[in-house]
Design a protein around this motif. Structure first.
Motif, mmCIF file in Angstrom:
data_model
loop_
_atom_site.group_PDB
_atom_site.id
_atom_site.type_symbol
_atom_site.label_atom_id
_atom_site.label_comp_id
_atom_site.label_asym_id
_atom_site.label_seq_id
_atom_site.Cartn_x
_atom_site.Cartn_y
_atom_site.Cartn_z
ATOM 1 N N ASP A 133 0.753 -1.184 -0.161
ATOM 2 C CA ASP A 133 0.098 -0.070 0.206
ATOM 3 C C ASP A 133 0.883 1.247 -0.088
ATOM 4 O O ASP A 133 0.345 2.351 -0.610
ATOM 5 C CB ASP A 133 -1.034 -0.140 1.264
ATOM 6 C CG ASP A 133 -1.874 -1.046 1.190
ATOM 7 O OD1 ASP A 133 -2.099 -1.726 0.149
ATOM 8 O OD2 ASP A 133 -2.344 -1.584 2.052
ATOM 9 N N PRO A 134 1.579 1.370 0.919
ATOM 10 C CA PRO A 134 2.609 2.494 0.697
ATOM 11 C C PRO A 134 3.363 3.102 -0.651
ATOM 12 O O PRO A 134 3.922 4.034 -0.447
ATOM 13 C CB PRO A 134 3.846 2.492 1.938
ATOM 14 C CG PRO A 134 3.188 1.400 2.603
ATOM 15 C CD PRO A 134 2.353 0.359 1.739
ATOM 16 N N LEU A 135 3.638 1.974 -1.372
ATOM 17 C CA LEU A 135 4.536 2.199 -2.330
ATOM 18 C C LEU A 135 4.062 3.249 -3.423
ATOM 19 O O LEU A 135 5.115 4.148 -3.981
ATOM 20 C CB LEU A 135 4.589 0.732 -3.394
ATOM 21 C CG LEU A 135 5.861 0.895 -4.424
ATOM 22 C CD1 LEU A 135 7.099 1.264 -4.092
ATOM 23 C CD2 LEU A 135 5.779 -0.448 -5.014
ATOM 24 N N GLN A 136 3.078 3.437 -3.760
ATOM 25 C CA GLN A 136 2.670 4.437 -4.570
ATOM 26 C C GLN A 136 2.857 5.914 -4.179
ATOM 27 O O GLN A 136 3.441 6.774 -4.946
ATOM 28 C CB GLN A 136 0.936 4.473 -4.946
ATOM 29 C CG GLN A 136 0.558 5.482 -5.985
ATOM 30 C CD GLN A 136 1.350 5.257 -7.308
ATOM 31 O OE1 GLN A 136 1.095 4.387 -8.187
ATOM 32 N NE2 GLN A 136 2.259 6.450 -7.637
ATOM 33 N N GLY A 137 2.453 6.157 -2.927
ATOM 34 C CA GLY A 137 2.994 7.227 -2.256
ATOM 35 C C GLY A 137 4.426 7.579 -2.082
ATOM 36 O O GLY A 137 4.699 8.706 -2.268
ATOM 37 N N SER A 140 6.217 10.879 -4.352
ATOM 38 C CA SER A 140 7.085 11.823 -3.320
ATOM 39 C C SER A 140 8.711 11.579 -3.759
ATOM 40 O O SER A 140 9.384 12.348 -3.490
ATOM 41 C CB SER A 140 6.802 11.511 -1.748
ATOM 42 O OG SER A 140 7.452 10.304 -1.448
ATOM 43 N N GLY A 141 8.962 10.654 -4.427
ATOM 44 C CA GLY A 141 10.212 10.456 -4.689
ATOM 45 C C GLY A 141 11.083 9.875 -3.520
ATOM 46 O O GLY A 141 12.189 9.721 -3.487
ATOM 47 N N HIS A 142 10.656 9.577 -2.533
ATOM 48 C CA HIS A 142 11.129 9.205 -1.225
ATOM 49 C C HIS A 142 11.198 7.652 -1.063
ATOM 50 O O HIS A 142 10.556 7.082 -0.555
ATOM 51 C CB HIS A 142 10.549 9.779 0.045
ATOM 52 C CG HIS A 142 10.760 11.426 0.143
ATOM 53 N ND1 HIS A 142 9.546 12.152 0.659
ATOM 54 C CD2 HIS A 142 11.395 12.124 -0.388
ATOM 55 C CE1 HIS A 142 10.183 13.341 0.474
ATOM 56 N NE2 HIS A 142 11.066 13.628 -0.327
ATOM 57 N N THR A 175 5.838 -0.876 -12.777
ATOM 58 C CA THR A 175 6.835 -0.334 -13.471
ATOM 59 C C THR A 175 6.331 1.096 -14.153
ATOM 60 O O THR A 175 7.354 1.828 -14.246
ATOM 61 C CB THR A 175 7.345 -1.385 -14.739
ATOM 62 O OG1 THR A 175 5.949 -1.685 -15.737
ATOM 63 C CG2 THR A 175 7.829 -2.637 -14.277
ATOM 64 N N ASP A 176 5.246 1.235 -14.571
ATOM 65 C CA ASP A 176 4.750 2.461 -14.953
ATOM 66 C C ASP A 176 4.835 3.562 -13.772
ATOM 67 O O ASP A 176 5.383 4.471 -14.315
ATOM 68 C CB ASP A 176 3.218 2.596 -15.399
ATOM 69 C CG ASP A 176 3.050 1.795 -16.623
ATOM 70 O OD1 ASP A 176 4.025 1.769 -17.579
ATOM 71 O OD2 ASP A 176 1.842 1.575 -17.093
ATOM 72 N N ALA A 177 4.630 3.014 -12.718
ATOM 73 C CA ALA A 177 4.535 3.975 -11.366
ATOM 74 C C ALA A 177 6.143 4.273 -11.098
ATOM 75 O O ALA A 177 6.375 5.641 -10.949
ATOM 76 C CB ALA A 177 3.925 3.438 -10.213
ATOM 77 N N ILE A 178 6.839 3.550 -11.190
ATOM 78 C CA ILE A 178 8.291 3.661 -10.991
ATOM 79 C C ILE A 178 8.977 4.643 -12.252
ATOM 80 O O ILE A 178 9.779 5.661 -11.828
ATOM 81 C CB ILE A 178 9.185 2.392 -11.040
ATOM 82 C CG1 ILE A 178 8.814 1.642 -9.693
ATOM 83 C CG2 ILE A 178 10.763 2.589 -11.022
ATOM 84 C CD1 ILE A 178 9.174 0.251 -9.741
ATOM 85 N N LEU A 179 8.759 4.370 -13.500
ATOM 86 C CA LEU A 179 9.112 5.087 -14.581
ATOM 87 C C LEU A 179 8.556 6.426 -14.336
ATOM 88 O O LEU A 179 9.300 7.522 -15.064
ATOM 89 C CB LEU A 179 8.827 4.381 -16.029
ATOM 90 C CG LEU A 179 9.562 3.035 -16.006
ATOM 91 C CD1 LEU A 179 8.953 2.526 -17.558
ATOM 92 C CD2 LEU A 179 10.968 3.061 -16.369
ATOM 93 N N PRO A 190 9.556 10.603 -9.484
ATOM 94 C CA PRO A 190 10.872 11.437 -9.455
ATOM 95 C C PRO A 190 12.130 10.617 -9.153
ATOM 96 O O PRO A 190 13.228 11.256 -9.341
ATOM 97 C CB PRO A 190 10.391 12.399 -8.323
ATOM 98 C CG PRO A 190 8.878 12.467 -7.903
ATOM 99 C CD PRO A 190 8.465 11.407 -8.588
ATOM 100 N N ALA A 191 11.860 9.472 -8.360
ATOM 101 C CA ALA A 191 13.188 8.533 -7.954
ATOM 102 C C ALA A 191 13.663 7.972 -9.194
ATOM 103 O O ALA A 191 14.732 7.391 -8.955
ATOM 104 C CB ALA A 191 12.552 7.655 -7.053
ATOM 105 N N TRP A 192 13.001 8.114 -10.306
ATOM 106 C CA TRP A 192 13.829 7.283 -11.456
ATOM 107 C C TRP A 192 14.500 8.493 -12.261
ATOM 108 O O TRP A 192 14.168 9.334 -13.233
ATOM 109 C CB TRP A 192 12.607 7.068 -12.736
ATOM 110 C CG TRP A 192 13.044 5.976 -13.645
ATOM 111 C CD1 TRP A 192 13.177 6.601 -14.887
ATOM 112 C CD2 TRP A 192 13.638 4.724 -13.740
ATOM 113 N NE1 TRP A 192 13.578 5.556 -15.926
ATOM 114 C CE2 TRP A 192 13.776 4.347 -15.211
ATOM 115 C CE3 TRP A 192 13.611 3.993 -12.673
ATOM 116 C CZ2 TRP A 192 14.411 3.211 -15.355
ATOM 117 C CZ3 TRP A 192 14.227 2.768 -13.014
ATOM 118 C CH2 TRP A 192 14.571 2.263 -14.259
ATOM 119 N N THR A 193 15.570 8.496 -11.628
ATOM 120 C CA THR A 193 16.645 9.628 -11.824
ATOM 121 C C THR A 193 18.217 8.810 -11.824
ATOM 122 O O THR A 193 18.219 7.865 -11.362
ATOM 123 C CB THR A 193 16.550 10.964 -11.179
ATOM 124 O OG1 THR A 193 17.375 11.799 -11.731
ATOM 125 C CG2 THR A 193 16.872 10.397 -9.572
#
Length: 291
Positions: free
Chosen positions: A158-162, A166-168, A207-211, A214-217
């Motif tokens: 559950d917390p993964l999307q948030g 946030s990129g955190h 994978t869509d959410a990760i890509l 802001p953390a995808w950098t």
């Protein structure tokens, strides 16, 4: 003749320098582990369009294997470099000793596990609904399970999307679906084709959410693998392993024999960590991740 020799010497020198230079550390690695599907059952499967599209676009290991049967020892191997001789899915097993999360802590880096269906943060039960502890190597680690602070990093999905929005997110995230979304299935899940499509939707969603995060950098990667296949190659069967990177190779198929120890070695090398146990003899997956 001298200019040619000079150019050749320069090229040799640069190659030697590249071979001995340290790998660039990862900013973030997201490891998604699916279940009990052989390479031939996954690659080319029309019910797995997302997995196959990622395999074509990014990097695919074609001779990657699990290291044991059944599931549990493969998960343990991914973070510890050993199965510790386990040949069982018994969730009461506990394995003591160093692991990738502990290494990351000592290096000042963070880690977290996201497990679909986990009833509560740091829950230490064997199974609940479609969640199984046998797929959670963090709670099989004596040092993690015995520490309230570390157990706080073992959470539900559950917390993964948030965290992504946030990129955190930590340096290392382990993402594990429940048995109705990991392509293996259980008696309580819908049958066959629905399970494959549910698993592929899981891969697409995250994978869509990760890509998009802001953390995808920087130098970041998504790895999608399976715990084991149906044959005995490498001890745990040949499985598809897909590597998605921010700036690494594209459209690459690697035929180098890799396994779960190779993956651990790759991560440890990049973060400057000493390879654990059998990872020390494993070949790092440089051709799929980049230097």
């Amino acid at each position: 003749m001298k200019p040619v020799l000079t150019a050749l010497a320069l090229a040799v020198g640069l190659s030697a320098q590249a071979a001995t230079s340290s790998p660039v550390p990862f900013d973030h690695v997201f490891l998604i582990v699916l279940e009990n599907t052989s390479y031939a059952q996954a690659i080319g499967n029309p019910n797995l369009p997302t997995l196959n599209a990622l395999a074509r676009t990014y990097g695919l290991a074609t001779t990657y294997t699990g290291v044991a049967h059944p599931s549990l020892p493969n998960y343990v191997a991914m973070i510890s470099g050993s199965t510790f001789g386990s040949v069982s899915d018994d969730p009461t097993q506990r394995f003591a000793g160093d692991t990738l999360p502990l290494q990351l802590e000592r290096a000042g880096l963070d880690w977290k596990g996201y497990f679909q269906g986990l009833p509560s943060t740091g829950w230490d039960g064997g199974a609940a609904g479609a969640y199984g502890k046998k797929h959670n190597p963090f709670m099989l680690s004596a040092e993690i399970a015995g520490s309230p602070a570390r157990r706080a990093k073992v959470v539900s999905l559950d917390p993964l999307q948030g965290d992504l929005t946030s990129g955190h997110v930590p340096a290392f995230s382990l993402i594990v679906p429940d048995v109705c979304h990991d392509l293996h299935g259980a008696v309580t899940c819908p049958p066959g084709r629905t399970l494959q499509r549910a698993g592929d939707r899981f891969v697409k969603t995250w994978t869509d959410a990760i890509l998009a995060s802001p953390a995808w950098t920087g130098r970041s990667a998504i790895v999608i693998t399976f715990d084991e296949g149906s044959d005995d190659a490498g001890g745990g069967g040949t499985v598809a392993t897909v590597v998605v990177t921010t700036s690494g190779p594209r459209g690459v198929k690697s035929r180098v024999p890799y396994n779960h120890y190779s993956l651990l070695r790759t991560l440890e090398d990049a973060w400057g960590l000493p390879p654990l146990r059998q990872a020390a003899q494993a070949t790092p997956m440089t051709d799929l991740f980049g230097p």
